[in-house]
Design a protein around this motif. Sequence first.
Motif, PDB file in Angstrom:
ATOM      1  N   LEU A 272       0.859  -1.187  -0.087  1.00 18.26           N
ATOM      2  CA  LEU A 272      -0.206  -0.163   0.112  1.00 18.26           C
ATOM      3  C   LEU A 272       1.089   1.241  -0.117  1.00 18.26           C
ATOM      4  CD1 LEU A 272      -2.909  -0.802   2.656  1.00 18.26           C
ATOM      5  CD2 LEU A 272      -2.841  -1.211   0.183  1.00 18.26           C
ATOM      6  N   ILE A 273       0.351   2.409  -0.625  1.00 15.43           N
ATOM      7  CA  ILE A 273       1.308   3.485  -0.430  1.00 15.43           C
ATOM      8  C   ILE A 273       0.821   4.248   0.759  1.00 15.43           C
ATOM      9  CG2 ILE A 273       0.837   3.864  -3.031  1.00 15.43           C
ATOM     10  CD1 ILE A 273      -1.504   5.945  -2.496  1.00 15.43           C
ATOM     11  N   ALA A 274       1.602   5.220   1.019  1.00 19.40           N
ATOM     12  CA  ALA A 274       1.571   5.813   2.315  1.00 19.40           C
ATOM     13  C   ALA A 274       0.470   6.786   2.467  1.00 19.40           C
ATOM     14  CB  ALA A 274       2.940   6.311   2.720  1.00 19.40           C
ATOM     15  N   ASN A 275       0.080   7.501   3.293  1.00 22.35           N
ATOM     16  CA  ASN A 275      -0.761   8.601   3.759  1.00 22.35           C
ATOM     17  C   ASN A 275      -0.097   9.874   3.078  1.00 22.35           C
ATOM     18  OD1 ASN A 275      -2.360   6.636   5.041  1.00 22.35           O
ATOM     19  ND2 ASN A 275      -1.467   7.079   7.051  1.00 22.35           N
ATOM     20  N   TYR A 276      -1.082  10.796   2.772  1.00 22.60           N
ATOM     21  CA  TYR A 276      -0.586  11.981   2.462  1.00 22.60           C
ATOM     22  C   TYR A 276      -1.214  13.136   3.563  1.00 22.60           C
ATOM     23  CZ  TYR A 276       0.387  15.877  -0.332  1.00 22.60           C
ATOM     24  OH  TYR A 276       1.168  17.460  -0.886  1.00 22.60           O
ATOM     25  N   ASN A 277      -0.478  13.843   4.042  1.00 26.47           N
ATOM     26  CA  ASN A 277      -0.783  14.806   5.120  1.00 26.47           C
ATOM     27  C   ASN A 277      -0.465  16.489   4.998  1.00 26.47           C
ATOM     28  OD1 ASN A 277      -1.366  12.689   6.856  1.00 26.47           O
ATOM     29  ND2 ASN A 277       0.776  12.243   7.545  1.00 26.47           N
ATOM     30  N   ASP A 316       8.244  12.247   9.850  1.00 25.86           N
ATOM     31  CA  ASP A 316       9.644  12.057   9.906  1.00 25.86           C
ATOM     32  C   ASP A 316      10.483  11.160   8.820  1.00 25.86           C
ATOM     33  OD1 ASP A 316       9.651  13.713  11.894  1.00 25.86           O
ATOM     34  OD2 ASP A 316       9.748  12.226  13.455  1.00 25.86           O
ATOM     35  N   TYR A 317       9.531  10.418   8.310  1.00 25.64           N
ATOM     36  CA  TYR A 317      10.135   9.261   7.382  1.00 25.64           C
ATOM     37  C   TYR A 317       9.937   9.832   5.867  1.00 25.64           C
ATOM     38  CZ  TYR A 317      10.645   5.992  10.906  1.00 25.64           C
ATOM     39  OH  TYR A 317      10.862   5.299  12.238  1.00 25.64           O
ATOM     40  N   PHE A 318       9.518  11.063   5.781  1.00 25.76           N
ATOM     41  CA  PHE A 318       9.237  11.493   4.279  1.00 25.76           C
ATOM     42  C   PHE A 318      10.158  12.740   3.906  1.00 25.76           C
ATOM     43  CE2 PHE A 318       5.274   9.386   5.357  1.00 25.76           C
ATOM     44  CZ  PHE A 318       5.081   8.680   4.525  1.00 25.76           C
ATOM     45  N   LEU A 319      10.443  12.854   2.668  1.00 28.76           N
ATOM     46  CA  LEU A 319      11.134  14.187   2.411  1.00 28.76           C
ATOM     47  C   LEU A 319      10.043  15.314   2.678  1.00 28.76           C
ATOM     48  CD1 LEU A 319      12.857  12.909  -0.946  1.00 28.76           C
ATOM     49  CD2 LEU A 319      13.812  13.112   1.349  1.00 28.76           C
ATOM     50  N   GLU A 320      10.565  16.661   2.240  1.00 25.93           N
ATOM     51  CA  GLU A 320       9.812  17.952   2.283  1.00 25.93           C
ATOM     52  C   GLU A 320       8.617  17.641   1.690  1.00 25.93           C
ATOM     53  OE1 GLU A 320      11.826  21.257   1.924  1.00 25.93           O
ATOM     54  OE2 GLU A 320      13.366  20.928   3.624  1.00 25.93           O
ATOM     55  N   ASP A 321       8.408  17.139   0.612  1.00 21.61           N
ATOM     56  CA  ASP A 321       7.092  17.046  -0.242  1.00 21.61           C
ATOM     57  C   ASP A 321       6.029  15.996   0.212  1.00 21.61           C
ATOM     58  OD1 ASP A 321       7.959  14.455  -0.921  1.00 21.61           O
ATOM     59  OD2 ASP A 321       8.848  14.815  -2.915  1.00 21.61           O
ATOM     60  N   GLY A 322       6.425  15.240   1.469  1.00 22.13           N
ATOM     61  CA  GLY A 322       5.385  14.490   1.933  1.00 22.13           C
ATOM     62  C   GLY A 322       4.781  13.490   1.222  1.00 22.13           C
ATOM     63  N   ILE A 325       9.796   8.770   0.312  1.00 19.67           N
ATOM     64  CA  ILE A 325       9.886   8.254   1.527  1.00 19.67           C
ATOM     65  C   ILE A 325      11.466   8.043   1.675  1.00 19.67           C
ATOM     66  CG2 ILE A 325       9.569   6.172   3.008  1.00 19.67           C
ATOM     67  CD1 ILE A 325       7.066   5.569   1.582  1.00 19.67           C
ATOM     68  N   ILE A 326      12.084   8.454   2.836  1.00 22.89           N
ATOM     69  CA  ILE A 326      13.378   8.398   2.904  1.00 22.89           C
ATOM     70  C   ILE A 326      14.023   6.831   3.377  1.00 22.89           C
ATOM     71  CG2 ILE A 326      13.593  10.702   3.693  1.00 22.89           C
ATOM     72  CD1 ILE A 326      14.061   9.533   6.736  1.00 22.89           C
ATOM     73  N   GLN A 327      15.155   6.642   3.291  1.00 23.46           N
ATOM     74  CA  GLN A 327      15.780   5.317   3.207  1.00 23.46           C
ATOM     75  C   GLN A 327      15.359   4.550   4.399  1.00 23.46           C
ATOM     76  OE1 GLN A 327      17.787   3.921   0.555  1.00 23.46           O
ATOM     77  NE2 GLN A 327      16.833   1.964   1.658  1.00 23.46           N
ATOM     78  N   ASN A 328      15.340   5.207   5.717  1.00 24.28           N
ATOM     79  CA  ASN A 328      14.758   4.420   6.963  1.00 24.28           C
ATOM     80  C   ASN A 328      13.489   3.829   6.841  1.00 24.28           C
ATOM     81  OD1 ASN A 328      15.232   3.362   9.480  1.00 24.28           O
ATOM     82  ND2 ASN A 328      14.620   5.218  10.541  1.00 24.28           N
ATOM     83  N   GLY A 329      12.817   4.665   6.153  1.00 27.33           N
ATOM     84  CA  GLY A 329      11.160   4.108   5.960  1.00 27.33           C
ATOM     85  C   GLY A 329      11.475   2.996   4.996  1.00 27.33           C
ATOM     86  N   LEU A 330      11.747   3.195   3.748  1.00 27.98           N
ATOM     87  CA  LEU A 330      11.951   2.476   2.799  1.00 27.98           C
ATOM     88  C   LEU A 330      12.608   0.796   3.226  1.00 27.98           C
ATOM     89  CD1 LEU A 330      13.276   4.197  -0.256  1.00 27.98           C
ATOM     90  CD2 LEU A 330      10.917   3.340  -0.090  1.00 27.98           C
ATOM     91  N   ASN A 331      13.335   0.947   4.080  1.00 27.37           N
ATOM     92  CA  ASN A 331      14.140  -0.169   4.862  1.00 27.37           C
ATOM     93  C   ASN A 331      12.857  -0.847   5.637  1.00 27.37           C
ATOM     94  OD1 ASN A 331      16.419   0.399   3.845  1.00 27.37           O
ATOM     95  ND2 ASN A 331      17.303   1.203   5.686  1.00 27.37           N
ATOM     96  N   LYS A 332      12.010  -0.382   6.306  1.00 28.01           N
ATOM     97  CA  LYS A 332      10.972  -0.758   7.140  1.00 28.01           C
ATOM     98  C   LYS A 332       9.844  -1.455   6.240  1.00 28.01           C
ATOM     99  CE  LYS A 332      11.444   2.390  11.129  1.00 28.01           C
ATOM    100  NZ  LYS A 332      11.513   1.446  12.210  1.00 28.01           N
ATOM    101  N   ILE A 333       9.512  -0.554   5.199  1.00 27.07           N
ATOM    102  CA  ILE A 333       8.523  -1.376   4.251  1.00 27.07           C
ATOM    103  C   ILE A 333       9.356  -2.707   3.480  1.00 27.07           C
ATOM    104  CG2 ILE A 333       7.340  -0.729   2.230  1.00 27.07           C
ATOM    105  CD1 ILE A 333       7.482   2.237   2.853  1.00 27.07           C
ATOM    106  N   GLY A 334      10.255  -2.476   3.157  1.00 30.97           N
ATOM    107  CA  GLY A 334      10.967  -3.461   2.452  1.00 30.97           C
ATOM    108  C   GLY A 334      11.056  -4.888   3.384  1.00 30.97           C
TER     109      GLY A 334
END
Length: 348
Positions: A272-277, A316-322, A325-334
Motif C-alpha cells: 500500500l502507498i503511504a498517507n498524505y498529510n 519524519d520518514y518523508f522528504l519535504e514534499d510529503g 519516503i526516505i531510506q529508513n522508511g523504505l527499509n521498514k517497508i521492504g
Amino acid sequence: MKKYTKLLLFALSLALFMFHTLPVEAASAKISMNKLSLIPGETYTLTVENNMDKIKWSSNQKKVAKVNSKGKVTAVAPGKAKITAKIGSKKYTCTVVVRGTVDIIVFCGQSNMTGVGNAIEAPRLTQGAGYAFNYVTNKKNFPVLKEPFGYGQDDSYFANTGYCRGSMVTAFANAYYKQTNTPIIAVPASCVGSGSVSWKDTRYKGVIKRVNAAVSLAKKKKLKIGHVYMVWMQGENDAFADMSAKMHKNNLKSIVKNVMKKTPVEKCMIILIANYNRSSKIGKNFTRIQKAQRDLCKSNNNFVLISSKATTLSDDYFLEDGIHIIQNGLNKIGSHAGKIAGKYAKSH
C-alpha cells in the motif's frame, strides 16, 4: 635525594624496556567466510586473514564448487562442498551451498518503488539472499543485488533518471530469504511519476519483456524457478489525479491480467502507498486508493496484500514534499513486505 632520583629513573627505564620487549601474541589466522551460499556460475574469493604463508586450496566436491590457487570459488552445480585452505599442518574450511532454485520477483510502481532514499543507509545484503537482473546493461548474468537497485536500467517503458538513489529491495530480499531460504532474482520495472493508466496502456509490456528475459536466463543457467511474483507499489499519481476507486481497480486488474497472460507471474503482491498529510482533500484521495487496493486483494485471486507498513509512517520518514519516503522508511517497508511475501511463498 639525588640517589633516590637516579634509582627512580633507573626503575622507570627498566619498566619501559620490559614493556616494549614483552612478546605480543599474533592474531590467529582465520578464513574469511565459514559458510557461503551461491548459485551456479557465481564466484566468490575466499582469503585467510592474519596469514603471510603459502595457502593450498582444495574442494572435496569439485562438481559442486571448485576453487583455484588464489581462493576463488566457482559454483558449478546444486549441492554442498567443503573448501579447505591448508597452511602447513593447519586447515581452515568453508562450507559452500550451491542453490539450484530461485524465485523471480519483478518490482513495479512509481518513485517510492524506484527508491529515492540513500544507498549508503540501506541494509547490507545477507550473503546469498538476492541477485539482480539488469535488463538494460547485463542480460547474460545475475550479479549480486546492490543499491541503488535498478540504477541505469531506463528504457522506453521505465524512466527513473535522478530518482534511483536507494530502494526497499535489499531489505525485502533479506527478509524474504530469512523466511524461504531461497534467493531471489530481483527485476527492476518501475517508473517515476507514472499513473496506472500508462501502465495499463503500455508499461505492462515492459514488465512482460523483463520477466520473460529473466526467466529465460535462469533456465539457460539451469536454475529451477520456484515462484515468479510481481510486487506493486503505485497509486500516488492516481490519487493526485483524483482517480475513482473503480477506475484504479480496473486498471490494476487489466495490468496484472495482461502480465499473467504472457509470463509465469503467479501473483501480484501489493504494498500500500503511504498517507498524505499536506492536504486533507488529496489525503482523502490517497485513502481512497489504499482502500481500493485492499478491496482488490480481498476480492481478486490475482492479488495479495503484503504490506501496509507505509500507512503507519510518521512525517519524519518523508522528504519535504510529503510523498517520497526516505531510506529508513523504505527499509521498514521492504523488511515488512519481504517477510509477509516470504511467508506466502513458503505456504504456496
